[in-house]
Design an enzyme around this catalytic site. Structure first.
Site, PDB file in Angstrom:
ATOM      1  N   ARG A   1       0.820  -1.215   0.000  1.00 55.64           N
ATOM      2  CA  ARG A   1       0.000   0.000   0.000  1.00 55.64           C
ATOM      3  C   ARG A   1       0.856   1.268   0.000  1.00 55.64           C
ATOM      4  O   ARG A   1       0.430   2.294  -0.517  1.00 55.64           O
ATOM      5  CB  ARG A   1      -0.937  -0.003   1.204  1.00 55.64           C
ATOM      6  CG  ARG A   1      -2.024  -1.032   1.009  1.00 55.64           C
ATOM      7  CD  ARG A   1      -2.921  -1.129   2.199  1.00 55.64           C
ATOM      8  NE  ARG A   1      -4.060  -1.962   1.848  1.00 55.64           N
ATOM      9  CZ  ARG A   1      -4.954  -2.388   2.718  1.00 55.64           C
ATOM     10  NH1 ARG A   1      -4.848  -2.066   3.991  1.00 55.64           N
ATOM     11  NH2 ARG A   1      -5.951  -3.141   2.322  1.00 55.64           N
TER      12      ARG A   1
ATOM     13  N   LYS B   1     -21.054 -16.278   0.690  1.00 59.48           N
ATOM     14  CA  LYS B   1     -22.452 -16.032   1.005  1.00 59.48           C
ATOM     15  C   LYS B   1     -23.238 -15.366  -0.116  1.00 59.48           C
ATOM     16  O   LYS B   1     -22.802 -14.368  -0.683  1.00 59.48           O
ATOM     17  CB  LYS B   1     -22.533 -15.130   2.237  1.00 59.48           C
ATOM     18  CG  LYS B   1     -22.287 -15.873   3.519  1.00 59.48           C
ATOM     19  CD  LYS B   1     -22.822 -15.072   4.672  1.00 59.48           C
ATOM     20  CE  LYS B   1     -23.080 -15.925   5.896  1.00 59.48           C
ATOM     21  NZ  LYS B   1     -23.629 -15.126   6.984  1.00 59.48           N
TER      22      LYS B   1
ATOM     23  N   GLY C   1     -11.583  -8.766  -1.848  1.00 60.76           N
ATOM     24  CA  GLY C   1     -10.337  -9.040  -1.147  1.00 60.76           C
ATOM     25  C   GLY C   1      -9.808 -10.440  -1.390  1.00 60.76           C
ATOM     26  O   GLY C   1      -8.630 -10.624  -1.688  1.00 60.76           O
TER      27      GLY C   1
ATOM     28  N   GLY D   1     -14.356  -4.041   0.355  1.00 63.28           N
ATOM     29  CA  GLY D   1     -15.722  -3.569   0.607  1.00 63.28           C
ATOM     30  C   GLY D   1     -16.118  -2.455  -0.344  1.00 63.28           C
ATOM     31  O   GLY D   1     -17.247  -2.417  -0.857  1.00 63.28           O
TER      32      GLY D   1
HETATM   33  P1  ADP Z   1     -14.224 -11.797  -1.966  1.00 65.38           P
HETATM   34  O1  ADP Z   1     -13.411 -11.362  -0.757  1.00 65.38           O
HETATM   35  O2  ADP Z   1     -13.359 -11.975  -3.189  1.00 65.38           O
HETATM   36  O3  ADP Z   1     -15.385 -10.889  -2.196  1.00 65.38           O
HETATM   37  P2  ADP Z   1     -15.742 -13.687  -0.392  1.00 65.38           P
HETATM   38  O4  ADP Z   1     -15.239 -13.050   0.852  1.00 65.38           O
HETATM   39  O5  ADP Z   1     -17.162 -13.516  -0.740  1.00 65.38           O
HETATM   40  O6  ADP Z   1     -14.807 -13.260  -1.645  1.00 65.38           O
HETATM   41  O7  ADP Z   1     -15.520 -15.270  -0.309  1.00 65.38           O
HETATM   42  C1  ADP Z   1     -14.284 -15.858  -0.129  1.00 65.38           C
HETATM   43  C2  ADP Z   1     -14.392 -17.122   0.661  1.00 65.38           C
HETATM   44  O8  ADP Z   1     -15.320 -18.023   0.095  1.00 65.38           O
HETATM   45  C3  ADP Z   1     -13.074 -17.845   0.686  1.00 65.38           C
HETATM   46  O9  ADP Z   1     -12.566 -17.837   1.996  1.00 65.38           O
HETATM   47  C4  ADP Z   1     -13.396 -19.245   0.221  1.00 65.38           C
HETATM   48  O10 ADP Z   1     -12.739 -20.249   0.945  1.00 65.38           O
HETATM   49  C5  ADP Z   1     -14.888 -19.305   0.435  1.00 65.38           C
HETATM   50  N1  ADP Z   1     -15.506 -20.344  -0.407  1.00 65.38           N
HETATM   51  C6  ADP Z   1     -15.441 -20.471  -1.735  1.00 65.38           C
HETATM   52  N2  ADP Z   1     -16.069 -21.573  -2.149  1.00 65.38           N
HETATM   53  C7  ADP Z   1     -16.548 -22.186  -1.054  1.00 65.38           C
HETATM   54  C8  ADP Z   1     -17.289 -23.377  -0.819  1.00 65.38           C
HETATM   55  N3  ADP Z   1     -17.663 -24.170  -1.824  1.00 65.38           N
HETATM   56  N4  ADP Z   1     -17.616 -23.677   0.467  1.00 65.38           N
HETATM   57  C9  ADP Z   1     -17.238 -22.882   1.474  1.00 65.38           C
HETATM   58  N5  ADP Z   1     -16.546 -21.746   1.330  1.00 65.38           N
HETATM   59  C10 ADP Z   1     -16.194 -21.400   0.083  1.00 65.38           C
HETATM   60 MG    MG Z   2     -13.772 -11.596   1.371  1.00 60.42          MG
END
Ligand code: ADP
Ligand code: MG
Length: 394
Positions: A35, A198, A351, A374
């Protein structure tokens, strides 16, 4: 178009710049200075154009109280090394005091100083106008360069702009150019890949993107909530109960809008949520009761690659599987490689998706990796970010 630092004549003027120097520290030492390095082009531009530069940032969560463990002193030292000149650090438990004001007013053209962690003051996150006013007295023009906090209306990200004019630095300019253009003015076909854990967190993003994309690809843990809403059994896979109804709505909406909506056709299921757990590939309509889906399968990878090969703009948010575990990182890696090889404009927001791309060593192969987790999500939701809204238009 938003004004940038290029639109200001800096000779004799001073910049108050909000950076995101929220770097990880271990025993007082910086463990990752990405950063700090990211802000160098903007700081060097200001130095080269005769500005006096006062930099502010937050670090950690000191909860409105001075805390020496979250002091920005190590950042000033590292920044001095990179700039090859001293960055004056004027410590103050109250962030702005008479000494800080004096130091700011005595800066010469081309000099740089850093003030203490703005979150040492509880007024920061409350966007208190008096504190914002104190910060504004340190300079003539506000330079917004912290995308990661631009979705929060704080004194140093938003309030300050009620007192002095605001322009963007190069990092924000780049975020707006790539993230903004991808969403509002994409070269088509425009594909979005949504994954992660989620459904509920990402429903507003998916809903907004359905109005804009030609192809929407779903992967990761959220896929199982869609499968459940379609009547499939998902075994022990991740289910977002709250998102269940919403998943059904999304499926309907995608059909209405004529978006090519792709869900996995096969998945890798394991006994346990562990890298060494035995695992096999299953069609999505035959997930065993006692297993959980942790990655997309080979047929799905092929299907997604074909769809992505037709896209000219690709936005990716959320990994395709549990990429933190090597055995379930295959799908995420395949998609990352597909984007790396693609001629399309590729934008990574989120992230964990950014972390995955970096883990595979492919960060240089993407058009843009957003620096704000975020903030990039809210951007993709189509929301106006308060820290961006205050930047003056050209
Ligand atoms: P980002 O930060 O890119 O927006 P998220 O925070 O929404 O992504 O999700 C990332 C998490 O989702 C990771 O820690 C990953 O392990 C989890 N994940 C992905 N696929 C699965 C799955 N099939 N079951 C449980 N967790 C999952
Ligand atoms: Mg995330």
């Amino acid at each position: 178009m938003k004004k940038t630092i290029r639109d200001v004549n800096w000779e004799g003027k001073s910049a108050v710049m909000r950076c995101d120097f929220n770097v990880p520290l271990k025993d007082g030492a910086i463990t990752d200075d990405t950063r700090i390095r990211a802000a160098l082009p903007t700081i060097n531009y200001l130095i080269d154009h005769g500005a006096k530069t006062v930099i502010m940032s937050h670090l950690g969560r000191p909860k409105g109280k001075a805390n020496p463990e979250m002091s920005l002193a190590p950042v000033a030292a590292r920044l001095s090394e990179y700039l090859g000149k001293e960055v004056k650090f004027v410590p103050s438990d109250v962030v702005v005091d008479a000494d800080v004001k004096k130091a700011a007013s005595e800066l010469a053209s081309g000099e740089v100083m850093l003030i203490e962690n703005v979150r040492f003051r509880e007024e920061e996150e409350k966007n208190d106008p008096d504190f914002a006013g104190e910060l504004s007295e340190l300079g003539d023009v506000f330079v917004q360069e912290a995308f990661g906090t631009s979705h929060r209306a704080h004194a140093s990200t938003t309030g300050i702009a009620s007192f002095i004019p605001a322009v963007s630095g190069f990092l924000i300019e780049k975020e707006l150019k790539f993230l903004g253009n991808a969403v509002d003015n994409p070269e088509r076909p425009f594909a979005a890949i949504m994954g992660g854990a989620k459904v509920k967190d990402k429903i507003p993003v998916i809903t907004n993107l359905l109005d804009k994309v030609d192809i929407l690809i779903i992967g990761g843990g959220m896929a199982y909530t869609f499968f459940k809403s379609m009547g499939y059994s998902i075994g022990k896979s991740l289910l977002d109960e709250e998102g269940l109804g919403l998943a059904g709505d999304i499926l309907k909406l995608a059909k209405e809008k004529g978006v090519e909506f792709l869900l996995p056709v096969d998945v890798v299921c394991a006994d346990e949520f562990a890298n060494d757990s035995p695992h096999d590939v299953y069609k999505v309509d035959s997930i065993p009761e006692d297993r959980m889906g942790l990655d997309i399968g080979p047929e799905t990878i092929a299907l997604y690659k074909e769809a992505l090969s037709r896209a000219k703009t690709i936005v990716w948010n959320g990994p395709m599987g549990v990429f933190e575990m090597e055995n379930f990182a295959v799908g995420t890696k395949a998609i990352a490689e597909c984007l790396a090889e693609s001629d399309a404009t590729t934008v990574i927001g989120g992230g964990d998706s950014a972390a995955a791309v970096t883990q595979f060593g492919l960060e240089d192969k993407m058009t843009h990796i957003s620096t704000g987790g975020g903030a990039s999500l809210e951007f993709l939701e189509g929301r106006e970010l308060p820290g961006i809204a205050i930047i003056e238009d050209k």
